[in-house]
Design an enzyme around this catalytic site. Structure first.
Site, PDB file in Angstrom:
ATOM      1  N   ASP A 146      -3.684  -1.502   1.792  1.00  0.00           N
ATOM      2  CA  ASP A 146      -4.289  -0.939   1.380  1.00  0.00           C
ATOM      3  C   ASP A 146      -5.764  -0.108   1.929  1.00  0.00           C
ATOM      4  OD1 ASP A 146      -7.182  -1.686  -1.345  1.00  0.00           O
ATOM      5  OD2 ASP A 146      -5.293  -2.912  -1.812  1.00  0.00           O
ATOM      6  N   HIS A 206     -11.970  -2.774  -2.489  1.00  0.00           N
ATOM      7  CA  HIS A 206     -10.756  -3.208  -2.872  1.00  0.00           C
ATOM      8  C   HIS A 206      -9.197  -3.864  -2.166  1.00  0.00           C
ATOM      9  CE1 HIS A 206      -6.824  -1.768  -5.041  1.00  0.00           C
ATOM     10  NE2 HIS A 206      -7.279  -1.516  -5.774  1.00  0.00           N
ATOM     11  N   SER A 530      -4.355  -3.803  -9.744  1.00  0.00           N
ATOM     12  CA  SER A 530      -4.760  -4.270  -8.256  1.00  0.00           C
ATOM     13  C   SER A 530      -4.429  -5.617  -7.998  1.00  0.00           C
ATOM     14  CB  SER A 530      -5.558  -3.342  -8.084  1.00  0.00           C
ATOM     15  OG  SER A 530      -5.603  -1.810  -7.845  1.00  0.00           O
TER      16      SER A 530
END
Ligand code: NAG
Ligand code: NAG
Ligand code: NAG
Ligand code: NAG
Ligand code: NAG
Ligand code: NAG
Ligand code: NAG
Ligand code: NAG
Length: 743
Positions: A146, A206, A530
């Protein structure tokens, strides 16, 4: 050298899109160079190994005729497979492709990235209420590919953790000012080294969010400005995390992702979670996630991937390899609501993550359309597009915009708030000033209020939590099947919570990732497939702690066949199995499925040959010297031993398709399973299962059966489905059967 690097954050990080521009530099011949991934096949065995076998520099020197090629070499893969990524011209690419040792050469593609209550919601309760296997869980390692991680977050604190598991072969190479601990046991950074940010540290939020959702510690009293207050935790809080940073503000490179897989596999992770999707839908041999995951599968590691955020349009799912576990996003029973109160007392129900309080003060309303500059046309003004609104008109007012990005422009011009039309009001957005999102109908009534009132005014309330027992439902933005790459494999596979998830965040970024949002938080709310993906990675790790010897496909099967059924609703494909796959995840049921559908690397090779792959194309994915024979090229892709059954047929006339399957008894010996077919009401399918009783004498015994589905004139409007259920009287092993035609 990434030029024109773009970083999009649409819909308040509903999707975090990264797009990397492949470096294009010119060489002496003025021929354009591009990054290509070069496959040399499997790593040689120890006996056959010579330094020559992985001499990537030597190969590059030979092909370019240059002695100093270090700048051309972008990556070297030599831990789990053999290959490299390099900057090459078209003629060099051709020369390389012709070399005997080279299996394949393909361009590195562009990629994009795309909790307090969600784990309770799917039945994994807090603390001692959930059965766990603590010592094995503590030896479990989740590999997170990620945007890096924020290592100082409480979700990743060291407390209570012993040294790294013995099997761990990785390292902490997180770069400057990045320290691992006994929770984050490894870190690697593959991103272009942007100045001052040379580390595996997460500067977007994220990666921190996804890692903590999969395996974060339990942290009490977390909330987003009071919203969602509770204990944030991952699916396996005792597990360890290994971080592979492949995305930064400049993008996620395909060749970096392949490096991350190369390392994660060799480092010894148990499960890989990757919430990244491609910009388009390439065939498997051009998809680094499919290629990396194939190697992971061969080494017994399951890869979990997000399905994509391009729904509700059909055939938008990007993750379609059967050896990748593809996850759709659902809404949970909790929603964040921010209502609008008009001067006349009327209340309009809005959905939004609004942390700002206008204290009930009513402000003048203005329709974006009525605030247009003379240089801007009406269509753009309705959307509140950039350089379209008159600042003098919108200042101090609440502005109506017909695009979820509109409020950003209104805020720039000094508006106090915004009200937005949201045609799909099943998820909320985070904005950096007071915003409410209304359904089409409510928005329409607001517009008519403005147009019929002399001095229209309203206020936007701070968000509150609302609970709805009828969830789950797949959210509109979740990408749908059928897959355009492989028509007879049902994708996505499974559904998990992915809307308004509260989890750890990077305090270096703002919750909206916009410049004028000055908020900095340790926990934030995000939505997307996600966020659903690490839920399934956490469940897969959880299942593995009870069944450490299971192969990736066994774990995937256990999670799919025990998922809670969801009902097809509405016309078309959008709310059928092509939205939710096998259904909504049920972690507790998944640890004891009874039977599993297992598929090995060899089965997947046969599957690819059945898709008419040539041996050459096959090797791009397998990375070894597998071949397609006459026999395995005749195999039907739908006969891959998958836990779901799907076939595309002609919409007119009669059809008859068969599926061959084999189940493995992972429950008690001397078990008898009986087949039952449950069709949806009005289904025109005739389904036969042969044999319809399976008597399993011993543990791990395998038995095969055939499912024959026939019917007439299906039509192209709607898929038709049924469920095959094997039951021993208490355990239910359910597989959806889907037949469809498309025009
Ligand atoms: C290391 O990073 C942390 C978090 O960004 C920061 O607070 C600290 O000041 C940094 N230390 C150094 C020496 O740069
Ligand atoms: C969150 O919950 C904890 C424990 O239930 C409580 O002590 C705390 O005050 C709450 N915080 C907020 C902001 O509501
Ligand atoms: C609302 O009240 C709070 C507390 O008194 C204050 O901090 C805040 O600035 C007020 N908001 C507005 C928009 O007036
Ligand atoms: C407004 O501008 C857009 C984009 O330039 C254009 O597509 C559209 O036709 C214009 N609309 C009107 C009503 O002029
Ligand atoms: C609850 O959820 C269902 C299904 O998602 C939806 O149709 C319904 O409108 C929701 N009810 C409320 C009060 O939000
Ligand atoms: C699906 O529909 C059936 C019949 O309409 C109903 O009995 C069942 O409860 C529904 N299942 C779910 C998961 O909503
Ligand atoms: C593979 O090729 C054969 C022969 O041309 C064809 O019948 C079959 O439909 C093809 N299979 C797929 C999955 O495209
Ligand atoms: C069905 O199989 C499961 C898994 O082996 C087992 O736990 C359960 O007791 C069995 N049920 C019956 C009624 O035999």
């Amino acid at each position: 050298m990434a030029k024109g690097a773009t970083f999009y954050c649409l819909f308040s990080c509903l999707f975090v899109l990264f797009s990397s521009t492949v470096s294009a530099i010119k060489d002496a011949d003025d021929e354009k160079q591009q990054v290509y991934i070069v496959y040399l096949g499997a790593l040689p065995s120890r006996e056959n190994y010579t330094p020559m076998s992985t001499d990537h520099i030597g190969i590059l020197q030979e092909v370019t005729g240059e002695s100093s090629v270090e700048k051309r070499l972008v990556r070297s893969y030599k831990r789990s497979f053999n290959g490299f990524a390099a900057r090459l011209t078209e003629s060099e690419r051709e020369r390389l492709a012709g070399m005997e040792r080279v299996v394949s050469v393909f361009p590195s593609p562009k990629m994009k990235l795309q909790t307090t209550s969600s784990w309770n919601f799917i039945g994994l309760k807090e603390g001692s209420k959930t059965k766990r296997n603590p010592s094995i869980e503590s030896d479990t390692i989740i590999g997170v590919i990620d945007s890096g991680i924020w290592p100082e977050s409480d979700s990743f604190s060291n407390q209570g953790f012993g040294p790294s598991p013995k099997k761990w072969k990785g390292t902490c190479a997180g770069g400057k000012n990045f320290t691992c601990n006994n929770k984050i046991i490894g870190a690697r950074d593959y991103t272009a080294k942007s100045k001052g940010k040379e580390s595996a540290r997460d500067y977007t939020g994220h990666g921190t969010h996804t890692a903590s959702t999969a395996a974060g510690n339990a942290v009490a009293g977390t909330n987003f400005y009071g919203l969602g207050n509770g204990t944030a935790r991952g699916g396996v809080p005792a597990a360890r995390i290994a971080v592979y940073k492949v995305c930064d503000a400049e993008g996620c490179g395909g060749e970096a992702i392949l490096s991350a897989f190369d390392d994660a596999i060799a480092d010894g992770v148990d499960v890989i979670t990757i919430s990244i999707v491609l910009n388009d839908i390439p065939p498997f041999q051009q998809d680094p996630i499919a290629i990396g995951a194939f190697h992971a599968l061969a080494k017994g590691i399951l890869t979990v991937n997000s399905a994509g955020n391009d729904g509700p349009k059909i055939s938008t799912v990007t993750s379609s390899a059967p050896w990748v576990f593809s996850v759709a996003a659902s809404i949970t029973n909790r929603a964040f609501m921010a209502n609008v109160v008009l001067e006349n007392g009327k209340i309009l129900v809005g959905r939004s993550v609004n942390t700002y309080d206008l204290n009930g003060t009513k402000y003048p309303l203005v329709y974006g359309k009525s605030a247009a500059l003379s240089t801007c046309n009406e269509t753009k003004a309705r959307l509140c597009e950039a350089e379209c609104l008159d600042g003098k008109v919108v200042k101090g007012k609440i502005v109506l915009c017909e695009s979820s990005e509109g409020p950003i422009e209104a805020q720039k011009l000094g508006a106090v708030g915004s009200i937005v039309k949201n045609p799909e009001p099943d998820h909320a957005f985070v904005r950096s000033f007071p915003v409410s999102f209304l359904s089409d109908d409510d928005y329409k009534s607001l517009v008519s209020y403005i147009e019929s009132t002399k001095d229209p005014k309203a206020t936007v309330l701070k968000s509150v939590e609302a609970f709805n027992q009828t969830a789950p439902l797949v959210v509109s933005f979740s990408s749908r099947g059928p897959s355009t790459i492989v028509s007879d494999i049902l994708k996505p596979d499974i559904t998990a919570p992915g809307v308004e998830i509260l989890a750890a965040y990077s305090p270096d970024s703002s919750p909206t990732e916009t410049e004028f949002d000055t908020r900095r938080v340790k926990y934030s709310v995000m939505s997307g497939t996600s966020m659903a993906c690490p839920h399934i990675a956490g469940v897969a790790a959880y299942v593995k702690t009870f069944n450490p010897q299971w192969s990736p496909s066994m774990i995937q099967s256990a999670i799919m066949t025990t998922a809670s059924p969801m009902n097809a609703s509405g016309p078309g494909f959008g709310m059928t199995e092509f939205a939710y796959g096998a259904g909504h995840v049920d972690p507790i049921a998944a640890i004891n499925p009874g039977l599993v559908y297992e598929s090995t690397k060899a089965d997947h090779v046969t599957f690819l040959c059945g898709l008419n792959y040539t041996s050459e194309k096959l090797r791009i994915i397998s990375g070894d010297n597998s071949i397609c024979t006459k026999k395995n090229s005749k195999a039907l892709p739908r006969n891959l031993n998958y836990p779901t059954m799907s076939a595309k047929v002609s919409g007119t006339g009669s059809f008859k398709v068969t599926f061959q399957r084999t189940v493995t008894n992972v429950g008690k010996p001397n078990s008898i399973y009986k087949a039952k077919v449950v069709s949806s009401p009005g289904s025109k399918l005739s389904i036969k299962v042969n044999p319809s009783v399976l008597s399993m004498k011993s543990a791990y015994e395998k038995q095969s059966f055939t499912v024959t589905v026939s019917g007439n004139s299906l039509g192209t409007e709607q898929p038709v489905s049924a469920n095959l259920i094997w039951s021993n009287g208490s355990n239910i092993v359910r597989s959806p059967i889907v037949v469809y035609a498309m025009s």
